[in-house]
Motif scaffolding. Structure first.
Motif, PDB file in Angstrom:
ATOM      1  N   LEU A 219      -6.685   4.429  -0.741  1.00 58.84           N
ATOM      2  CA  LEU A 219      -6.827   2.973  -0.754  1.00 58.84           C
ATOM      3  C   LEU A 219      -7.089   2.472  -2.169  1.00 58.84           C
ATOM      4  CD1 LEU A 219      -7.304   0.164   0.628  1.00 58.84           C
ATOM      5  CD2 LEU A 219      -9.726   0.824   0.749  1.00 58.84           C
TER       6      LEU A 219
ATOM      7  N   GLN B  57      -4.056   2.852  -4.509  1.00 59.95           N
ATOM      8  CA  GLN B  57      -2.988   1.902  -4.228  1.00 59.95           C
ATOM      9  C   GLN B  57      -3.368   0.467  -4.588  1.00 59.95           C
ATOM     10  OE1 GLN B  57       0.399   2.628  -2.974  1.00 59.95           O
ATOM     11  NE2 GLN B  57      -0.464   4.370  -4.075  1.00 59.95           N
ATOM     12  N   LEU B  58      -4.634   0.107  -4.406  1.00 57.03           N
ATOM     13  CA  LEU B  58      -5.066  -1.229  -4.822  1.00 57.03           C
ATOM     14  C   LEU B  58      -4.925  -1.396  -6.329  1.00 57.03           C
ATOM     15  CD1 LEU B  58      -8.254  -1.771  -2.627  1.00 57.03           C
ATOM     16  CD2 LEU B  58      -6.103  -3.029  -2.463  1.00 57.03           C
TER      17      LEU B  58
ATOM     18  N   SER C 174       1.281  -4.466  -2.199  1.00 56.32           N
ATOM     19  CA  SER C 174       1.564  -3.817  -0.915  1.00 56.32           C
ATOM     20  C   SER C 174       0.794  -4.472   0.226  1.00 56.32           C
ATOM     21  CB  SER C 174       1.205  -2.336  -0.996  1.00 56.32           C
ATOM     22  OG  SER C 174       1.364  -1.719   0.269  1.00 56.32           O
TER      23      SER C 174
ATOM     24  N   HIS D 245      -2.249  -1.571   2.667  1.00 54.91           N
ATOM     25  CA  HIS D 245      -3.601  -1.110   2.318  1.00 54.91           C
ATOM     26  C   HIS D 245      -4.464  -1.106   3.579  1.00 54.91           C
ATOM     27  CE1 HIS D 245      -2.300  -1.489  -1.766  1.00 54.91           C
ATOM     28  NE2 HIS D 245      -2.355  -2.802  -1.791  1.00 54.91           N
TER      29      HIS D 245
ATOM     30  N   GLN E  12      -7.931  -3.835   6.757  1.00 57.26           N
ATOM     31  CA  GLN E  12      -6.769  -4.038   5.884  1.00 57.26           C
ATOM     32  C   GLN E  12      -7.195  -4.871   4.680  1.00 57.26           C
ATOM     33  OE1 GLN E  12      -3.320  -5.837   7.692  1.00 57.26           O
ATOM     34  NE2 GLN E  12      -2.101  -5.714   5.823  1.00 57.26           N
ATOM     35  N   TRP E  13      -6.635  -4.508   3.529  1.00 57.40           N
ATOM     36  CA  TRP E  13      -6.976  -5.146   2.262  1.00 57.40           C
ATOM     37  C   TRP E  13      -5.733  -5.803   1.682  1.00 57.40           C
ATOM     38  CZ3 TRP E  13     -12.102  -3.975   0.436  1.00 57.40           C
ATOM     39  CH2 TRP E  13     -12.779  -3.046   1.242  1.00 57.40           C
TER      40      TRP E  13
END
Length: 277
Positions: free
Chosen positions: A128, A131-132, A138, A141, A164-165
């Protein structure tokens, strides 16, 4: 009045006025004396915070340090072994701890479980954050604690099971999903915990804080919690406190309980409520 208190009062009043009882069903949960623990509930409720203040109740004392310890146990320690909780005298999981002093393949186990993603071994938390930082646009997340292959090896199925982010215009937003939410005991801790988690992740990834949305598929009040909650929401709230988080922490796994201080937390006394198991 803090926003959390007003939002909570509206939620409790809505359930008490419009909720439906499950007394026509054979429920799973029971009280310590073995009697059925019935609930009054509403389907698909949502609370949303702009995070301009800390969403913690003042109409009762929320055990904020225990809440953060549980959060650190899940997301930083990433284990289902209860030794960390024992070390800090946190008793939130005593009713679901097995003879091996763990909660099976639940929560922290799922967060720390090695997974293969994009050609390398990682885990959900590390993935996470990576990817952030490197792929903020995206819409994938997502952290999931609901692993159907491991459910029968969990002492308790995840209640808050998914989050979810989203990054929009430099702000980090968080949506939390609960299949089931105990409004009297669990909900106040859960909302505060995920505010803390959101701030931790925002700090180490460099984003401004966005909104916190908390979705409850089954928002319920236990029968024995009705009168205590009526008393609680009748209390006059205090202003929201401030939460200090050590700004020097830049690596997520370096967070410890000493990196958090709740400043100016004026609150009413705790409200005694039985735990349904």
């Amino acid at each position: 009045m803090g926003m959390a208190d007003e939002t909570y009062k509206q939620l409790v009043e809505d359930i008490l006025e419009h909720g439906e009882w499950d007394k026509d069903q054979q429920v799973r949960t029971v009280w310590a004396d073995g009697t059925a623990a019935y609930t009054k509930s509403l389907i698909c409720k949502q609370v949303r915070f702009d995070n301009s203040e800390v969403p913690i109740l003042t109409t009762k004392r929320v055990p904020w340090k225990s809440a953060i310890h549980e959060l650190l146990w899940f997301y930083v320690k990433r284990t289902s072994d209860c030794s960390y909780l024992d070390e800090h005298n946190v008793k939130l999981w005593k009713e679901w701890t097995n003879e091996n002093n763990n909660i099976g393949k639940a929560y922290g186990y799922q967060l720390g479980k090695p997974i293969m993603l994009k050609g390398r071994i990682t885990n959900q938390v590390d993935h996470l954050i990576d990817q952030l930082r490197h792929n903020p646009a995206s819409r994938r997340h997502v952290i999931s604690l609901w692993n159907i292959d491991d459910l029968d090896q969990m002492e308790l199925y995840p209640c808050v099971w998914n989050n979810q982010w989203l990054v929009k215009q430099g702000r980090l937003h968080l949506i939390v999903n609960a299949r089931s939410n105990d409004i009297g005991l669990g909900h106040p801790l859960n909302v505060f915990q995920y505010h803390v988690l959101q701030r931790m992740v925002a700090q180490v990834t460099g984003y401004e804080l966005g909104t916190l949305t908390f979705n409850m598929n089954d928002a319920h009040i236990y029968e024995r919690h009705v009168e205590p909650l009526r008393e609680q929401i009748g209390r006059e709230p205090y202003p929201a406190p401030q939460l200090w988080i050590n700004p020097d922490i830049r690596r997520f796994d370096d967070f410890t309980i000493d990196d958090f201080k709740l400043i100016g937390y004026d609150c009413h006394p705790s409200v005694k409520m039985d735990i349904a198991i």
